[in-house]
Design a protein around this motif. Sequence first.
Motif, PDB file in Angstrom:
ATOM      1  N   HIS A 210    -117.283 -17.969 -16.679  1.00  0.00           N
ATOM      2  CA  HIS A 210    -117.862 -16.577 -17.184  1.00  0.00           C
ATOM      3  C   HIS A 210    -116.901 -15.299 -17.255  1.00  0.00           C
ATOM      4  N   GLU A 211    -116.300 -15.216 -15.573  1.00  0.00           N
ATOM      5  CA  GLU A 211    -115.938 -13.681 -15.453  1.00  0.00           C
ATOM      6  C   GLU A 211    -115.167 -14.583 -15.373  1.00  0.00           C
ATOM      7  N   ILE A 212    -114.488 -14.962 -14.697  1.00  0.00           N
ATOM      8  CA  ILE A 212    -112.673 -15.001 -14.194  1.00  0.00           C
ATOM      9  C   ILE A 212    -112.028 -15.956 -15.541  1.00  0.00           C
ATOM     10  N   GLY A 213    -112.899 -17.037 -15.652  1.00  0.00           N
ATOM     11  CA  GLY A 213    -112.680 -18.887 -17.001  1.00  0.00           C
ATOM     12  C   GLY A 213    -112.122 -17.815 -18.045  1.00  0.00           C
ATOM     13  N   VAL A 214    -112.516 -16.780 -18.344  1.00  0.00           N
ATOM     14  CA  VAL A 214    -112.267 -16.186 -19.629  1.00  0.00           C
ATOM     15  C   VAL A 214    -112.218 -14.134 -19.679  1.00  0.00           C
ATOM     16  N   HIS A 215    -113.143 -13.195 -18.920  1.00  0.00           N
ATOM     17  CA  HIS A 215    -112.621 -12.036 -18.701  1.00  0.00           C
ATOM     18  C   HIS A 215    -111.837 -11.634 -18.128  1.00  0.00           C
ATOM     19  N   LEU A 244    -117.096 -16.305 -26.242  1.00  0.00           N
ATOM     20  CA  LEU A 244    -115.575 -17.731 -25.656  1.00  0.00           C
ATOM     21  C   LEU A 244    -116.569 -17.544 -23.665  1.00  0.00           C
ATOM     22  N   ALA A 245    -117.145 -16.364 -23.543  1.00  0.00           N
ATOM     23  CA  ALA A 245    -117.258 -16.633 -21.757  1.00  0.00           C
ATOM     24  C   ALA A 245    -118.626 -17.591 -21.947  1.00  0.00           C
ATOM     25  N   VAL A 246    -119.991 -17.798 -22.644  1.00  0.00           N
ATOM     26  CA  VAL A 246    -121.061 -18.485 -22.338  1.00  0.00           C
ATOM     27  C   VAL A 246    -120.355 -19.888 -22.945  1.00  0.00           C
ATOM     28  N   TYR A 247    -119.516 -19.895 -24.010  1.00  0.00           N
ATOM     29  CA  TYR A 247    -119.131 -21.121 -24.153  1.00  0.00           C
ATOM     30  C   TYR A 247    -118.775 -21.575 -23.193  1.00  0.00           C
ATOM     31  N   SER A 248    -117.996 -21.025 -22.341  1.00  0.00           N
ATOM     32  CA  SER A 248    -117.265 -21.763 -21.306  1.00  0.00           C
ATOM     33  C   SER A 248    -118.319 -21.935 -20.191  1.00  0.00           C
ATOM     34  N   GLU A 249    -118.772 -21.317 -20.240  1.00  0.00           N
ATOM     35  CA  GLU A 249    -119.823 -21.932 -19.049  1.00  0.00           C
ATOM     36  C   GLU A 249    -120.859 -23.286 -19.762  1.00  0.00           C
ATOM     37  N   PHE A 250    -120.587 -24.199 -21.345  1.00  0.00           N
ATOM     38  CA  PHE A 250    -121.127 -24.740 -21.763  1.00  0.00           C
ATOM     39  C   PHE A 250    -120.010 -25.993 -21.544  1.00  0.00           C
ATOM     40  N   LEU A 337    -107.781 -15.953 -26.957  1.00  0.00           N
ATOM     41  CA  LEU A 337    -107.652 -15.307 -25.664  1.00  0.00           C
ATOM     42  C   LEU A 337    -106.169 -14.676 -25.140  1.00  0.00           C
ATOM     43  N   THR A 338    -105.874 -14.022 -26.937  1.00  0.00           N
ATOM     44  CA  THR A 338    -104.792 -13.596 -26.527  1.00  0.00           C
ATOM     45  C   THR A 338    -105.263 -11.710 -26.040  1.00  0.00           C
ATOM     46  N   GLY A 339    -106.647 -11.499 -25.349  1.00  0.00           N
ATOM     47  CA  GLY A 339    -106.593 -10.406 -25.414  1.00  0.00           C
ATOM     48  C   GLY A 339    -108.617  -9.734 -25.670  1.00  0.00           C
ATOM     49  N   LYS A 340    -108.624  -8.567 -25.387  1.00  0.00           N
ATOM     50  CA  LYS A 340    -109.735  -8.326 -25.808  1.00  0.00           C
ATOM     51  C   LYS A 340    -109.820  -8.216 -27.348  1.00  0.00           C
ATOM     52  N   VAL A 341    -110.173  -8.967 -28.132  1.00  0.00           N
ATOM     53  CA  VAL A 341    -110.188  -9.459 -29.103  1.00  0.00           C
ATOM     54  C   VAL A 341    -110.960  -9.906 -30.021  1.00  0.00           C
ATOM     55  N   SER A 342    -111.586 -10.343 -30.992  1.00  0.00           N
ATOM     56  CA  SER A 342    -112.960 -10.035 -32.308  1.00  0.00           C
ATOM     57  C   SER A 342    -112.667 -11.115 -33.056  1.00  0.00           C
ATOM     58  N   LEU A 343    -113.674 -12.520 -33.071  1.00  0.00           N
ATOM     59  CA  LEU A 343    -112.891 -13.142 -34.486  1.00  0.00           C
ATOM     60  C   LEU A 343    -112.567 -12.482 -35.825  1.00  0.00           C
ATOM     61  N   GLU A 344    -113.472 -11.268 -35.937  1.00  0.00           N
ATOM     62  CA  GLU A 344    -113.108 -10.213 -36.908  1.00  0.00           C
ATOM     63  C   GLU A 344    -111.190 -10.547 -37.301  1.00  0.00           C
ATOM     64  N   TYR A 345    -110.738 -10.339 -37.058  1.00  0.00           N
ATOM     65  CA  TYR A 345    -109.822  -9.488 -36.840  1.00  0.00           C
ATOM     66  C   TYR A 345    -108.645 -10.835 -36.498  1.00  0.00           C
ATOM     67  N   ILE A 346    -109.463 -12.100 -36.645  1.00  0.00           N
ATOM     68  CA  ILE A 346    -108.314 -13.352 -35.643  1.00  0.00           C
ATOM     69  C   ILE A 346    -106.797 -13.494 -37.361  1.00  0.00           C
ATOM     70  N   PRO A 347    -106.766 -12.932 -38.712  1.00  0.00           N
ATOM     71  CA  PRO A 347    -105.637 -12.617 -39.456  1.00  0.00           C
ATOM     72  C   PRO A 347    -105.051 -11.579 -39.161  1.00  0.00           C
TER      73      PRO A 347
END
Length: 386
Positions: A210-215, A244-250, A337-347
């Motif tokens: 969670h913390e290393i693999g994503v954040h 994203l972090a919880v998904y990496s746990e999964f 994973l490009t930075g501290k980004v969000s789904l809404e701004y993908i375009p």
Amino acid sequence: MSQIKTTEEFQDLFDIDANLNRLVKNIELLNYINPHNIAAEKKKFFSAKYNYEPDFNYPKMRFNGYKLHRLFFSQRLERIEDEDIRQLYEDIIYEYSGLIECIETIGQGRKFYFNSLKSFGTPTEKDIENAKFILRFDNSDFDEEMLPLYNAGEARDYFDEFSKRYDFRYNIKISNNLSAAAMVLNNTQTLVLRKSHKYSLNQLKVLTNHEIGVHMVTTFNALEQPLKIFSNGLPNNVETQEGLAVYSEFMSGCLTIERLKELAFRVVAVDSLNKGYNFSDTFHLLHNQHKLNRDKAFAITLRVHRGGGFTKDHLYLKGIRNIYKYANAGNDLGVLLTGKVSLEYIPTIKKLIDLRLALKPRYLTDAYEVNNNTNPNLDFILKSLK
């Protein structure tokens, strides 16, 4: 590394981005929201048989809020020619302004709560239904990996070993003033571990992914970007980044029903703020009604009541729901994973990459490469979330 556009070609954009970067340096909310006196107030709360309202002390604000607001809104955004990029920066300024209001009112009860609502929202009926759905599942199977056996020093060693798979370097700090078991401070590339916490092997697996693999991955990818907004954060990035972090746990196989229930309890606790519950009310809800042990109930109650009512924690469950659906539809996780980004701004992120104003991520979350989840119930739950 891809070649980026020169600052001359987009001088106004880079000037505004640099201005915002200078202004945002002091407003890392996590630096201010964690009380100094958690251990002492926890002891008082338990001694009073859970009928005491903790009086938490918080770090002092190190900036002039009014002056910062004025400087944020003085940016000449009309000089950014591209409409999508201009809108992104306008949204960012409103987002940062909201965080300033949060920090200014930490410890001021409902005033902070209402500012938190503006920045992080509160659970919808659908979110509450999802939480109740998860809480119906049984997680009683004993597993030795769940035993809390490791102290903070041993946890540090585990993080060091895990991090060898990535070639970035970060700091590890052990602190008493932490409401979570571990936390990444983005602006100083520091992982903070809670000194008094006992970690299970499963929790160490969860926290490293969670913390290393994503954040930490998104922290270091952001540092490579020519535009500083990737480091400072896009609007609603908390929901996406925690998802994203919880998904990496999964994907790494360490997510458990118990962990999902923890995220569900956070939704329940945040919803209690909306109902006007005080600290002891929320604690009793978790401890007496939902039968959480008192340490876990205290930890979750602390997380949502710190500052005066911090609603951020409901976003973890919403985040994993959205990222799970996004990934299952075959979409690219790399762009997130490009930075501290969000789904809404993908375009807009893709447009910035196409314009060579942003770079594709150098570091990728290794847990995303292979699905190591072996619990069919987890798949069923995540697919069923509304």
